[in-house]
Each structure stands twice: as C-alpha cells, then as structure tokens.
Design a protein around this motif. Sequence first.
Motif, short mmCIF file in Angstrom:
data_model
loop_
_atom_site.label_atom_id
_atom_site.label_comp_id
_atom_site.label_asym_id
_atom_site.label_seq_id
_atom_site.Cartn_x
_atom_site.Cartn_y
_atom_site.Cartn_z
N TRP A 111 6.76 0.18 6.22
CA TRP A 111 7.66 0.70 5.20
C TRP A 111 7.14 0.43 3.79
O TRP A 111 7.39 1.22 2.86
CB TRP A 111 9.07 0.11 5.37
CG TRP A 111 9.77 0.63 6.58
CD1 TRP A 111 10.03 -0.03 7.74
CD2 TRP A 111 10.27 1.97 6.76
NE1 TRP A 111 10.67 0.80 8.64
CE2 TRP A 111 10.83 2.03 8.07
CE3 TRP A 111 10.31 3.11 5.97
CZ2 TRP A 111 11.42 3.17 8.57
CZ3 TRP A 111 10.89 4.26 6.48
CH2 TRP A 111 11.44 4.28 7.76
N THR A 112 6.44 -0.69 3.61
CA THR A 112 5.88 -0.95 2.28
C THR A 112 4.76 0.04 1.97
O THR A 112 4.60 0.46 0.82
CB THR A 112 5.34 -2.39 2.18
OG1 THR A 112 4.27 -2.58 3.12
CG2 THR A 112 6.44 -3.39 2.43
N LEU A 113 3.99 0.42 2.98
CA LEU A 113 2.94 1.43 2.77
C LEU A 113 3.58 2.77 2.40
O LEU A 113 3.12 3.45 1.46
CB LEU A 113 2.08 1.57 4.02
CG LEU A 113 1.00 2.67 3.97
CD1 LEU A 113 0.03 2.43 2.82
CD2 LEU A 113 0.25 2.74 5.31
N ALA A 114 4.63 3.15 3.13
CA ALA A 114 5.31 4.41 2.82
C ALA A 114 5.90 4.37 1.41
O ALA A 114 5.79 5.34 0.64
CB ALA A 114 6.41 4.67 3.85
N GLY A 115 6.50 3.24 1.04
CA GLY A 115 7.05 3.11 -0.29
C GLY A 115 5.98 3.18 -1.37
O GLY A 115 6.18 3.81 -2.42
N ALA A 116 4.83 2.55 -1.11
CA ALA A 116 3.74 2.58 -2.09
C ALA A 116 3.20 3.99 -2.29
O ALA A 116 2.89 4.39 -3.41
CB ALA A 116 2.61 1.64 -1.64
#
Length: 374
Positions: free
Chosen positions: A243-248
């Motif tokens: 999810w942090t990758l998607a958010g980034a």
Amino acid sequence: MRTKSQPREYFLDSIRAYLMLLGVPFHVSLIYSSHQWSVNSAEPTLWLTVFNDFIHAFRMQVFFVISGYFSYMLYLRYAPKEWWKVRVERVGIPMLSAIPLITLPQFFMLKAWTGKIPGWSSFSLYDKYNTLVWELISHLWFLLVLVIFTTLGLWLFHRLRRQEKGEIAAPGWLTLTLAILFYSLCWCVVRRLIFLFQPALLTDGLFNFAVMQTLFYLPFFCLGALAWRNPALKARFVRFNPWTLAGAVLAFFAYMANQRYSSGEGWMYEIDAVVSMLMGLWMVNVVFAFGHRFLNAHSPRITWLVNASLFIYLVHHPLTLLYGIFITPHIHNNALGFLAGLMFVFGIAFILYEIHLRIRCCAFFSGKKARPQP
C-alpha cells in the motif's frame, strides 16, 4: 560517557550514500528538464524531467529519516555536549569550509558565465546580501538544517530518552499517514500566513533555509530517532507494504501534475508540501525494504562510496555547472548529454576525492576528523 556500539547496519549506510550520490543525476538531469535552472539545454526532454521530479519528490525526506536514526544512536553513545560537538564537526565544518572553497567561486562563475545574476551592480545592499545567501548556501542547505537539528536534538533527544522504556507498539501506516498529513497542513497554514502578512520573508534565503526547510523536514528527522528507540517501528519501515508503494505512485503523479498545472501565486507550494511529505513517508518503506533486502551486507566498494558520498556531493555542483555551461551546448542529443554529464561529474569527483584523501588537512571535506581513541 559512551554506551556500547551497536552492530553496523550496512543497508542504512548504503541508502544514505546512494541518496547523497543521487544529487549528481538530479542536477545533471535538471539541465535537460523543463525546469528553469542556472543552465539549461536548448530543448527539454520529458523522461529526464520525470526522472528529475522523481528524485526531488522523496530523496531528502528519506535522507533525514536516516539522519535522525543515526543522530539518536550517537546521542546514546556520547554525553550530550560531546555528542553536539561531534555532530557539528561532522556537518558544520564541511559546510563552512565549502562556502569559501566551493560555493563562493561558484557564485563568481554564475555571475560571469550565465545570466542568472544580471544587474548585480544595481542591487541594493539587502539584495546583494540575500543573493549571496541563496548562492553561497546553495546545495549546502541540508548541512545547515542538520546543524539546526543537532542543536534542537539536545532538547528533543533528552525528552525522548527520559520517556519510559520498554516494548512499545509501533503506529500503523494509516496512523503515520494521518500524522504526516496533519503536520503538512500545519506547515501549509504557517506558509500561507507568512505569504499573506509578510511575503518578503518567503524570498529571504536565510529564512527559507533555517526556518521553512527545517520545519519541513523536522518530522522525518524525528521519525528516524523514534525508529531507533522503537524497534517495532523500524521493523515496520523495513517490512515492505504494497500500500505504501501504491500511495507513493499516486503521490508522484499528483506531484508532477502540481508542478505543471499549478501556479506559484496560487496554492502550488502548499500542495507540493502535502504531496511531498506523504510521498516521503511512503518512500521510507519502499527504500528501506529494498535496501534491507539487497544492500544489507558489507562490501569494500560500498564502504568506499559511503565514505566518499559527502565529498562528492560537495564538489559535484560546480562541476555540473561547468559541464552545463561549456559542454552541454555542443551535445545535441539530450540522452547522450545526460550520460556524458554523469561521466564528467562522477569521474572528476572520484579523482578529486582520491586526491583529497592524500592531503591530511582536507579530511574535513568528508565529514571526518581525526580524534584520539577513547
């Protein structure tokens, strides 16, 4: 009094060095991007603009998390006054030395060979002072911010150390995201109030470096210190979360859209702050997880880069400008020019680093200072 040293964490050393060295492709790509800089190519290139935006959107946020982590680690190893002295020596001496030896000559180079500083003779005394602040601190701004963080750390780290020790649950990514979002909105309110009531402050170089940049990166520095104190938080940082990758990724698209469609007279800087802080937080997880997976091993080559990274960062800026002024106009393919620029800057910087190692009095340029063994 010093505490026992912890085992070296190679992946954090490596990430810190690579983030520092990314300053070279960042500034070389800036020549070929659509962003106005001291030197630009005849025509911008889209992929180099996107590449430049990507580096700029997260690099220093992650860097200050690592700085906070290692700063608190050293705080626990030394007495507070000794810790302050050691830290200021490591970052303050290179900054103060680089001003007369690097950025002052760079100022005269820009004044003589570019159109960045026209009409110097007609400037008021304040305009000359302010221009000198912008140009002399220049790419050294993060060292000034680290000196300020070190001084603030005497109080922040003292309070952190006094808190009850023991196993502490790490906040989740949603909590961290909301906290950074709230802080970024507070930063935006401060900037907007200054813009409304004292707009001249926002063009003052010293105020921007010492106040606005310090406030912008403060939560990341504190996150790093908290990650050292709370192993569960550090474990969360190094355990990859998709999810942090998607958010980034989403934040990066928002960052690029803001750069292209917003205006400086509107809300461009406030939107930039919110998006950059959120992307910086999420990229901490992406970068830490990647580094822990692939860079967590000793390597003489990586150790050399870690030791060389500060020196290379200090000297790369004038080398990049020299390349942009004298060589860029003769290379009409931007991709080729970008690669040639990397070879030019890194090649000369590596040679200068090896030369400086053989001159004992120049050790301060690497942030090192010979001290007697305890």
